[in-house]
Every structure is written in structure tokens, then in C-alpha cells.
Design an enzyme around this catalytic site. Structure first.
Site, PDB file in Angstrom:
ATOM      1  N   GLU A  45       0.844  -1.201   0.000  1.00 16.48           N
ATOM      2  CA  GLU A  45       0.000   0.000   0.000  1.00 16.48           C
ATOM      3  C   GLU A  45       0.879   1.250   0.000  1.00 16.48           C
ATOM      4  O   GLU A  45       1.881   1.327   0.731  1.00 16.48           O
ATOM      5  CB  GLU A  45      -0.881  -0.009   1.257  1.00 16.48           C
ATOM      6  CG  GLU A  45      -1.749   1.223   1.428  1.00 16.48           C
ATOM      7  CD  GLU A  45      -2.544   1.193   2.732  1.00 16.48           C
ATOM      8  OE1 GLU A  45      -3.516   1.965   2.847  1.00 16.48           O
ATOM      9  OE2 GLU A  45      -2.207   0.393   3.644  1.00 16.48           O
ATOM     10  N   LYS A 132      -9.035   2.742  -2.871  1.00 13.73           N
ATOM     11  CA  LYS A 132      -9.494   2.330  -1.545  1.00 13.73           C
ATOM     12  C   LYS A 132     -10.842   2.987  -1.253  1.00 13.73           C
ATOM     13  O   LYS A 132     -10.984   4.211  -1.307  1.00 13.73           O
ATOM     14  CB  LYS A 132      -8.447   2.732  -0.509  1.00 13.73           C
ATOM     15  CG  LYS A 132      -8.639   2.156   0.880  1.00 13.73           C
ATOM     16  CD  LYS A 132      -7.431   2.550   1.746  1.00 13.73           C
ATOM     17  CE  LYS A 132      -7.467   1.914   3.112  1.00 13.73           C
ATOM     18  NZ  LYS A 132      -6.258   2.275   3.913  1.00 13.73           N
ATOM     19  N   CYS A 174      -5.494  -2.768   2.674  1.00 14.28           N
ATOM     20  CA  CYS A 174      -5.432  -2.618   4.124  1.00 14.28           C
ATOM     21  C   CYS A 174      -6.790  -2.919   4.772  1.00 14.28           C
ATOM     22  O   CYS A 174      -7.331  -3.996   4.597  1.00 14.28           O
ATOM     23  CB  CYS A 174      -4.892  -1.228   4.474  1.00 14.28           C
ATOM     24  SG  CYS A 174      -4.060  -1.145   6.088  1.00 14.28           S
TER      25      CYS A 174
END
Length: 311
Positions: A45, A132, A174
Site C-alpha cells: 500500500e 481504496k 489494508c
């Protein structure tokens, strides 16, 4: 037996320097290819652009400081656009190494930044991105929210000698991995290789990765950053009551590869940067779905249904 040789790369941004970070990507991609014979490599990430761990950007509720605005300016300048010359360089690295790359980036779109993962095919180049959906806690101060337009499951083609293998890949960044309906969406699209770029280095993260492998009957490749104070700009924030020490760990790694029955194939890696590699036998997915297919014979669509806006 359809097998893909895959790697997770544990590394970090080079002090928000785009040229230095791209050089690291090149070096580590070559290592995965030349040493391990990999066909697929997943980077963490925010690898390109940086994860601003411990930064406050001078913000409290109701007030922002000039210094915080300057820090955001620097962070914004370290981000990349899609497409851009930086993406072109990543495409060239994928082509040279013959690696399918999934790379975490900070994407700049006007004045807004997104935490994004890009899919780079060695022949076709850039093929997709995933933004995300829900930045966590203070991440929302500097990152915008993704939407349903980038919930891609990409089919990759992997060549090993005369053997061609196809596989469906997703990226879940994540703490998105804690979103049950997002997981169900990817499962419904037939994901086989679940790529999880992250900066979550907690030991409990391993439990999450194992759960997803078991739940989705898929291979899970989690690539985490490993970063020390020396990997950030010299004036970057450090934890409270923590002395400035170039060797002090800021993000502690824990990259791992797990098979569809929850067996750890490689990792977790804790001691510094490195590359983990494993063979992914795609037949193991079907062996696993013999007794659990959470979007098939275990789904109960007469009771539960998933609706995804825009899909």
C-alpha cells in the site's frame, strides 16, 4: 496442474522521492524475477507516494495550521497521476521483467489524493486500478473515498515456457479487508488471487489474511511496508516520546502468502525488506470449494442477496 509463481515484496517508499522509489521497484522486481522466477509481484500500500505514518498535517477539529498545509503540499507533489510518466516507467519495468505487477500508489486527481492499487500487465501495460473505498480514521484527512467504478477483478495471463495459465486477481487495500460486503463482491466475481497491499504490521493481521483465504477459498498475497525513520523525510513526524533514530522501525512488515485452506506458504516476514515467493497451484482453489463455496453452494441466495451500486 495450473501453477503461478508469485511474490510479495516487502519494502517502503524512499523518503517521498519518486525517482528513488521507482528505482527500488525496478531493483526488487528484477530480484523477484531473476532469483525466484516469479510471474506476479505485489507491492505494498502507498509504495509510490508514501504512507504518512504519524503525520497530523497540523489538523485538529475546527483548525488547520499553515505548516500542515505545507506538509500536504509536499505529500501532494509526491503523488502520481494515472496515466503519467511514472505509470509509463512501471509499465516498462513490468515489460522488462515479464512480471504482472500490482503496486500501491498515492494517486493525484486534481486537488484530491486517493490510496490506489494499479494493475500492470507485462504485455498490455496498465489495465486497471482500484481506489481504496474507505480510508481509515485520520487517513480520511488526506485521501478521498473510492467508489464502485474501480472494483476490478482482472484476468491475468501468465506464461511459463509453453504453458499459459490464466487467473483472476483482485486488490483489497489494508482495512478494506474488514468490509464483509466488499469481500463478498470479489468472491462473486470469481477472484482466485487476492492481493492485499497494506501497512498493517500487527500480528493480528495474519488472522485476517488467513480468514480471507479460508472464506474465499483463494490465495492471499499480503504485501506490507517495512519502513524506518530514515525512509521518511528528515522532518517527518515520529511517535510521541520516541527519540529520533534513523534505525527506529515505523512500519514493521509481516508480508505473507496463504493458500485456500489457510496454510502459510511464505512468511510472515518481519526482519526488514525482502521478497517472499511461492507456487500457487490453482487446483487447490477447487479442492477447497469442495466443502465451502461462500458464493455458491454455501451462499443461501434464497435468504441473502448482494447489491453493488454501479455494477
Amino acid at each position: 496442474m495450473p501453477v503461478i509463481r508469485a511474490s510479495v515484496v516487502q519494502t517502503c517508499t524512499a523518503a517521498y522521492s519518486l525517482p528513488d522509489t521507482l528505482n527500488k521497484l525496478h531493483r526488487l522486481a528484477k530480484l523477484a524475477k531473476e532469483r525466484d522466477g516469479s510471474q506476479l509481484a505485489v507491492f505494498p500500500e502507498a509504495f509510490i507516494g508514501g504512507y504518512p505514518r504519524h503525520s497530523t498535517f497540523g489538523a485538529v477539529i475546527g483548525s488547520r495550521s499553515p505548516e500542515g498545509r505545507d506538509e500536504f503540499l509536499r505529500y501532494h507533489q509526491a503523488a502520481i497521476e494515472i496515466p503519467s510518466p511514472a505509470i509509463t516507467q512501471v509499465e516498462a519495468i513490468a515489460r522488462e521483467t515479464e512480471l504482472f505487477l500490482i503496486v500501491g500508489v498515492i494517486e493525484r486527481d486534481g486537488g484530491t489524493l486517493f490510496c490506489t492499487a494499479v494493475f500492470i500487465d507485462p504485455k498490455s501495460g496498465y489495465v486497471a486500478k482500484h481506489r481504496k473505498l474507505m480510508p481509515t480514521a485520520s487517513e480520511r484527512l488526506v485521501w478521498g473515498l473510492g467508489d464502485s467504478s474501480t472494483l476490478s477483478v482482472v484476468e491475468g495471463t501468465f506464461l511459463a515456457g509453453d504453458v499459459t495459465t490464466k487467473a483472476k486477481l483482485s486488490s483489497c487495500i489494508c482495512w478494506e479487508n474488514y468490509m464483509p460486503l466488499l469481500r463478498t463482491h470479489y468472491y462473486s466475481k470469481g477472484v482466485q488471487i487476492w492481493c492485499a497491499p497494506t501497512v498493517d504490521s500487527r500480528p493480528v493481521w495474519q488472522s485476517t489474511m488467513t480468514h480471507i483465504a479460508l472464506e474465499g477459498r483463494c490465495f492471499v498475497l499480503s504485501a506490507c511496508q517495512f519502513a524506518q525513520q530514515k525512509d521518511f523525510p528528515p522532518d517527518h513526524s515520529v511517535p510521541l516520546n520516541c527519540p529520533r533514530d534513523p534505525e527506529s522501525v515505523m512500519i514493521g512488515g509481516g508480508s505473507v502468502i496463504i493458500d485456500p485452506l489457510g496454510q502459510v506458504l511464505a512468511g510472515p516476514l518481519r526482519e526488514g525488506e525482502g521478497v517472499l515467493t511461492a507456487d500457487l497451484d490453482l487446483d487447490e482453489i477447487i479442492r477447497g470449494k469442495f466443502d465451502l463455496d461462500c458464493v455458491g453452494h454455501y451462499a443461501r441466495p434464497d435468504i441473502f442477496q448482494l447489491s453493488v451500486t454501479g455494477n
